[in-house]
Design a protein around this motif. Structure first.
Motif, PDB file in Angstrom:
ATOM      1  N   GLN A   1       0.833  -1.208   0.000  1.00  0.00           N
ATOM      2  CA  GLN A   1       0.000   0.000   0.000  1.00  0.00           C
ATOM      3  C   GLN A   1       0.869   1.260   0.000  1.00  0.00           C
ATOM      4  N   ARG A   2       1.988   1.208   0.699  1.00  0.00           N
ATOM      5  CA  ARG A   2       2.920   2.348   0.678  1.00  0.00           C
ATOM      6  C   ARG A   2       3.518   2.520  -0.721  1.00  0.00           C
ATOM      7  N   MET A   3       3.794   1.412  -1.404  1.00  0.00           N
ATOM      8  CA  MET A   3       4.303   1.486  -2.776  1.00  0.00           C
ATOM      9  C   MET A   3       3.276   2.120  -3.709  1.00  0.00           C
ATOM     10  N   TYR A   4       1.996   1.867  -3.472  1.00  0.00           N
ATOM     11  CA  TYR A   4       0.959   2.518  -4.272  1.00  0.00           C
ATOM     12  C   TYR A   4       1.020   4.040  -4.081  1.00  0.00           C
ATOM     13  N   ARG A   5       1.204   4.486  -2.848  1.00  0.00           N
ATOM     14  CA  ARG A   5       1.308   5.930  -2.587  1.00  0.00           C
ATOM     15  C   ARG A   5       2.561   6.507  -3.252  1.00  0.00           C
TER      16      ARG A   5
END
Length: 117
Positions: free
Chosen positions: A96-100
Motif C-alpha cells: 500500500q505504501r508502494m501505491y502511494r
C-alpha cells in the motif's frame, strides 16, 4: 524479505526526494516491483489463511476428542501462525505504501491522483 522490502521503500523515498530522475523509467521499474510484492502478498495470504484454518480445525478437534497429540500440533500451528500474520501485515502495508509512492511519481510527471490524508 523484510530487509529487502524496507530497503526498497527507503530507496524509492530517496528517489522521490531527488527531482532530476527519469520518472518514466522509475515508474516502470516501480510497477514491476509492485507486481512482485503484490504476488508475494497473495501467496502469503493463502498460506496464512491455510495455517489459520488448520489451527481452528485442530482446536475444534481437540475440544471434541481431547487428544494430546493434536494439542501439540495445535500449539505448533499457532506458533507458526503468529510470524505468518506479522509477515503478511508487513507485506500488506508495504504494498500500500508502494501505491502511494507510485502516485507521487506520477505527480512528478504531471498533475495526477493523490490520496488525501
Amino acid at each position: 524479505m523484510k530487509k529487502r522490502i524496507l530497503q526498497y521503500l527507503s530507496y524509492i523515498d530517496e528517489v522521490l526526494e531527488n527531482d532530476d530522475s527519469d520518472w518514466e523509467e522509475e515508474i516502470k521499474k516501480h510497477l514491476i516491483q509492485i507486481g512482485f510484492y503484490a504476488h508475494e502478498r497473495l501467496v502469503h495470504l493463502i498460506v496464512t489463511v491455510l495455517f489459520a484454518l488448520g489451527t481452528v480445525i485442530c482446536i475444534l478437534y481437540v475440544n471434541y476428542t481431547g487428544s494430546m497429540a493434536i494439542v501439540a500440533l495445535t500449539v505448533g500451528l499457532f506458533v507458526l501462525l503468529i510470524p505468518y500474520v506479522m509477515h503478511y501485515y508487513l507485506l500488506e502495508n508495504s504494498v500500500q505504501r508502494m501505491y502511494r509512492q507510485y502516485d507521487e511519481m506520477q505527480n512528478k510527471l504531471k498533475k495526477s491522483f493523490k490520496l488525501k490524508d
